[in-house]
Design a protein around this motif. Structure first.
Motif, PDB file in Angstrom:
ATOM      1  N   TYR A  81       6.164  -6.188 -10.084  1.00 24.38           N
ATOM      2  CA  TYR A  81       6.534  -4.797  -9.863  1.00 24.38           C
ATOM      3  C   TYR A  81       8.046  -4.620  -9.853  1.00 24.38           C
ATOM      4  CZ  TYR A  81       1.704  -4.299  -8.400  1.00 24.38           C
ATOM      5  OH  TYR A  81       0.338  -4.294  -8.370  1.00 24.38           O
ATOM      6  N   ASP A  82       8.492  -3.476 -10.370  1.00 21.40           N
ATOM      7  CA  ASP A  82       9.903  -3.097 -10.259  1.00 21.40           C
ATOM      8  C   ASP A  82      10.216  -2.699  -8.828  1.00 21.40           C
ATOM      9  OD1 ASP A  82      10.367  -3.481 -12.993  1.00 21.40           O
ATOM     10  OD2 ASP A  82       9.899  -1.397 -13.467  1.00 21.40           O
ATOM     11  N   GLY A  83       9.244  -2.084  -8.159  1.00 22.32           N
ATOM     12  CA  GLY A  83       9.453  -1.637  -6.789  1.00 22.32           C
ATOM     13  C   GLY A  83       8.158  -1.604  -6.012  1.00 22.32           C
ATOM     14  N   ILE A  84       8.263  -1.940  -4.734  1.00 23.62           N
ATOM     15  CA  ILE A  84       7.143  -1.867  -3.801  1.00 23.62           C
ATOM     16  C   ILE A  84       7.657  -1.129  -2.568  1.00 23.62           C
ATOM     17  CG2 ILE A  84       5.543  -3.149  -2.323  1.00 23.62           C
ATOM     18  CD1 ILE A  84       5.828  -5.523  -4.298  1.00 23.62           C
ATOM     19  N   VAL A  85       6.935  -0.093  -2.144  1.00 22.51           N
ATOM     20  CA  VAL A  85       7.292   0.653  -0.943  1.00 22.51           C
ATOM     21  C   VAL A  85       6.146   0.512   0.053  1.00 22.51           C
ATOM     22  CG1 VAL A  85       7.848   2.922   0.021  1.00 22.51           C
ATOM     23  CG2 VAL A  85       8.671   2.300  -2.266  1.00 22.51           C
ATOM     24  N   VAL A  86       6.451  -0.003   1.229  1.00 25.54           N
ATOM     25  CA  VAL A  86       5.461  -0.178   2.283  1.00 25.54           C
ATOM     26  C   VAL A  86       5.695   0.919   3.315  1.00 25.54           C
ATOM     27  CG1 VAL A  86       4.592  -1.732   4.074  1.00 25.54           C
ATOM     28  CG2 VAL A  86       5.382  -2.663   1.877  1.00 25.54           C
ATOM     29  N   THR A  87       4.641   1.630   3.683  1.00 24.72           N
ATOM     30  CA  THR A  87       4.771   2.758   4.610  1.00 24.72           C
ATOM     31  C   THR A  87       4.100   2.487   5.945  1.00 24.72           C
ATOM     32  OG1 THR A  87       2.833   3.825   3.651  1.00 24.72           O
ATOM     33  CG2 THR A  87       4.972   4.439   2.741  1.00 24.72           C
ATOM     34  N   ALA A  88       4.037   1.213   6.325  1.00 26.44           N
ATOM     35  CA  ALA A  88       3.518   0.814   7.630  1.00 26.44           C
ATOM     36  C   ALA A  88       4.392  -0.337   8.127  1.00 26.44           C
ATOM     37  CB  ALA A  88       2.065   0.367   7.522  1.00 26.44           C
ATOM     38  N   GLY A  89       4.584  -0.415   9.448  1.00 27.76           N
ATOM     39  CA  GLY A  89       5.434  -1.456  10.015  1.00 27.76           C
ATOM     40  C   GLY A  89       4.819  -2.836   9.902  1.00 27.76           C
ATOM     41  N   ALA A  90       5.637  -3.799   9.517  1.00 26.56           N
ATOM     42  CA  ALA A  90       5.199  -5.193   9.396  1.00 26.56           C
ATOM     43  C   ALA A  90       6.033  -6.055  10.346  1.00 26.56           C
ATOM     44  CB  ALA A  90       5.373  -5.684   7.963  1.00 26.56           C
ATOM     45  N   PRO A  91       5.418  -7.030  11.030  1.00 21.63           N
ATOM     46  CA  PRO A  91       6.181  -7.873  11.939  1.00 21.63           C
ATOM     47  C   PRO A  91       7.187  -8.767  11.208  1.00 21.63           C
ATOM     48  CG  PRO A  91       3.925  -8.653  11.763  1.00 21.63           C
ATOM     49  CD  PRO A  91       3.998  -7.359  11.023  1.00 21.63           C
ATOM     50  N   ASP A  92       6.932  -9.024   9.927  1.00 20.99           N
ATOM     51  CA  ASP A  92       7.823  -9.825   9.089  1.00 20.99           C
ATOM     52  C   ASP A  92       7.623  -9.379   7.649  1.00 20.99           C
ATOM     53  OD1 ASP A  92       5.378 -10.913   8.268  1.00 20.99           O
ATOM     54  OD2 ASP A  92       5.583 -12.652   9.563  1.00 20.99           O
ATOM     55  N   ILE A  93       8.387  -9.958   6.748  1.00 18.44           N
ATOM     56  CA  ILE A  93       8.244  -9.608   5.332  1.00 18.44           C
ATOM     57  C   ILE A  93       7.167 -10.513   4.726  1.00 18.44           C
ATOM     58  CG2 ILE A  93       9.390  -9.501   3.100  1.00 18.44           C
ATOM     59  CD1 ILE A  93      12.024  -9.047   4.668  1.00 18.44           C
ATOM     60  N   PRO A  94       6.055  -9.950   4.282  1.00 15.01           N
ATOM     61  CA  PRO A  94       4.968 -10.765   3.732  1.00 15.01           C
ATOM     62  C   PRO A  94       5.384 -11.490   2.446  1.00 15.01           C
ATOM     63  CG  PRO A  94       4.185  -8.564   4.316  1.00 15.01           C
ATOM     64  CD  PRO A  94       5.680  -8.523   4.370  1.00 15.01           C
ATOM     65  N   ALA A  95       5.217 -12.798   2.434  1.00 17.06           N
ATOM     66  CA  ALA A  95       5.570 -13.607   1.253  1.00 17.06           C
ATOM     67  C   ALA A  95       4.835 -13.149  -0.006  1.00 17.06           C
ATOM     68  CB  ALA A  95       5.306 -15.078   1.540  1.00 17.06           C
ATOM     69  N   PRO A  96       3.555 -12.734   0.064  1.00 12.67           N
ATOM     70  CA  PRO A  96       2.889 -12.283  -1.156  1.00 12.67           C
ATOM     71  C   PRO A  96       3.604 -11.101  -1.824  1.00 12.67           C
ATOM     72  CG  PRO A  96       1.242 -12.726   0.511  1.00 12.67           C
ATOM     73  CD  PRO A  96       2.589 -12.799   1.184  1.00 12.67           C
ATOM     74  N   LEU A  97       4.193 -10.210  -1.022  1.00 10.55           N
ATOM     75  CA  LEU A  97       4.915  -9.082  -1.606  1.00 10.55           C
ATOM     76  C   LEU A  97       6.175  -9.553  -2.315  1.00 10.55           C
ATOM     77  CD1 LEU A  97       4.538  -6.352   1.162  1.00 10.55           C
ATOM     78  CD2 LEU A  97       3.117  -6.750  -0.861  1.00 10.55           C
ATOM     79  N   LEU A  98       6.869 -10.532  -1.738  1.00 16.91           N
ATOM     80  CA  LEU A  98       8.062 -11.080  -2.400  1.00 16.91           C
ATOM     81  C   LEU A  98       7.707 -11.714  -3.743  1.00 16.91           C
ATOM     82  CD1 LEU A  98       9.861 -12.766   0.624  1.00 16.91           C
ATOM     83  CD2 LEU A  98      10.459 -10.605  -0.501  1.00 16.91           C
ATOM     84  N   ARG A  99       6.587 -12.433  -3.776  1.00 15.57           N
ATOM     85  CA  ARG A  99       6.166 -13.090  -5.020  1.00 15.57           C
ATOM     86  C   ARG A  99       5.804 -12.084  -6.105  1.00 15.57           C
ATOM     87  NH1 ARG A  99       3.717 -16.611  -1.226  1.00 15.57           N
ATOM     88  NH2 ARG A  99       1.713 -15.551  -1.420  1.00 15.57           N
ATOM     89  N   GLN A 100       5.454 -10.860  -5.705  1.00 14.19           N
ATOM     90  CA  GLN A 100       5.027  -9.849  -6.681  1.00 14.19           C
ATOM     91  C   GLN A 100       6.182  -9.028  -7.244  1.00 14.19           C
ATOM     92  OE1 GLN A 100       1.519  -7.677  -5.236  1.00 14.19           O
ATOM     93  NE2 GLN A 100       1.001  -9.512  -4.072  1.00 14.19           N
ATOM     94  N   LEU A 101       7.403  -9.258  -6.758  1.00 12.16           N
ATOM     95  CA  LEU A 101       8.557  -8.550  -7.308  1.00 12.16           C
ATOM     96  C   LEU A 101       8.953  -9.136  -8.653  1.00 12.16           C
ATOM     97  CD1 LEU A 101      10.762  -8.220  -4.106  1.00 12.16           C
ATOM     98  CD2 LEU A 101       9.454  -6.400  -5.251  1.00 12.16           C
ATOM     99  N   ARG A 102       9.361  -8.265  -9.575  1.00 13.54           N
ATOM    100  CA  ARG A 102       9.781  -8.692 -10.909  1.00 13.54           C
ATOM    101  C   ARG A 102      11.063  -9.518 -10.822  1.00 13.54           C
ATOM    102  NH1 ARG A 102      13.589  -6.718 -13.490  1.00 13.54           N
ATOM    103  NH2 ARG A 102      13.573  -4.686 -12.485  1.00 13.54           N
ATOM    104  N   GLU A 103      11.119 -10.587 -11.626  1.00 15.18           N
ATOM    105  CA  GLU A 103      12.336 -11.395 -11.719  1.00 15.18           C
ATOM    106  C   GLU A 103      13.430 -10.572 -12.392  1.00 15.18           C
ATOM    107  OE1 GLU A 103      11.834 -15.179 -13.619  1.00 15.18           O
ATOM    108  OE2 GLU A 103       9.907 -15.511 -12.634  1.00 15.18           O
ATOM    109  N   PRO A 104      14.701 -10.844 -12.059  1.00 10.57           N
ATOM    110  CA  PRO A 104      15.773 -10.106 -12.713  1.00 10.57           C
ATOM    111  C   PRO A 104      15.874 -10.487 -14.187  1.00 10.57           C
ATOM    112  CG  PRO A 104      16.668 -11.796 -11.258  1.00 10.57           C
ATOM    113  CD  PRO A 104      15.186 -11.783 -11.062  1.00 10.57           C
ATOM    114  N   ALA A 105      16.264  -9.501 -15.008  1.00  3.92           N
ATOM    115  CA  ALA A 105      16.531  -9.736 -16.425  1.00  3.92           C
ATOM    116  C   ALA A 105      18.048  -9.860 -16.590  1.00  3.92           C
ATOM    117  CB  ALA A 105      15.979  -8.587 -17.249  1.00  3.92           C
ATOM    118  N   THR A 106      18.494 -10.177 -17.770  1.00  2.00           N
ATOM    119  CA  THR A 106      19.915 -10.394 -18.033  1.00  2.00           C
ATOM    120  C   THR A 106      20.774  -9.227 -17.543  1.00  2.00           C
ATOM    121  OG1 THR A 106      19.321 -11.685 -19.955  1.00  2.00           O
ATOM    122  CG2 THR A 106      21.590 -10.935 -19.823  1.00  2.00           C
ATOM    123  N   GLU A 107      20.392  -8.017 -17.853  1.00  2.00           N
ATOM    124  CA  GLU A 107      21.190  -6.842 -17.503  1.00  2.00           C
ATOM    125  C   GLU A 107      20.599  -6.029 -16.358  1.00  2.00           C
ATOM    126  OE1 GLU A 107      24.171  -5.965 -18.954  1.00  2.00           O
ATOM    127  OE2 GLU A 107      24.054  -7.874 -20.013  1.00  2.00           O
TER     128      GLU A 107
END
Length: 93
Positions: A15-41
Motif C-alpha cells: 500500500y501507498d498509505g494505511i490509515v488506522v482509526t483506532a488506538g493501538a498499544p504499539d505499531i503492528p508489524a504486519p502493517l509495516l510489512r504491507q507498506l510499499r517499498e520506496p522507488a527511486t524518485e
C-alpha cells in the motif's frame, strides 16, 4: 472488510498509505510489512496510526525507507483518544 485490524489486508498489499482509526498499544508489524517499498524518485508507503494505551494515544506517522519492513522513519504528533484496535488473538471481537 471485517477482520483483525492489527493484521491489515495482506491480500492487496503493498500500500501507498494505511490509515488506522483506532488506538493501538504499539505499531503492528504486519502493517509495516504491507507498506510499499520506496522507488527511486518516490518515498515508500506511509502508515498513520494512533499509538498508546487507554489513557490516550500519540498520532504517529511511519514511512517506509528501504527494502526491509524494519527500514522506516517515525514521526510523532499530538495526543488523542481513540477506541482500541481490536486484537482477535487477545480475545477481542
Amino acid at each position: 472488510r471485517l477482520g483483525d485490524g492489527r493484521e491489515g489486508w495482506p491480500a492487496f498489499a503493498p500500500y501507498d498509505g494505511i490509515v488506522v482509526t483506532a488506538g493501538a498499544p504499539d505499531i503492528p508489524a504486519p502493517l509495516l510489512r504491507q507498506l510499499r517499498e520506496p522507488a527511486t524518485e518516490e518515498a515508500g508507503g506511509t502508515l498513520i496510526i494512533p499509538v498508546g494505551g487507554s489513557g490516550g494515544q500519540t498520532m504517529t506517522r511511519v514511512t517506509r525507507t528501504g527494502a526491509e519492513p524494519t527500514d522506516y522513519t517515525q514521526e510523532t504528533f499530538h495526543d488523542f483518544r481513540f477506541v482500541p484496535l481490536v486484537d482477535e488473538a487477545a480475545g477481542g471481537a
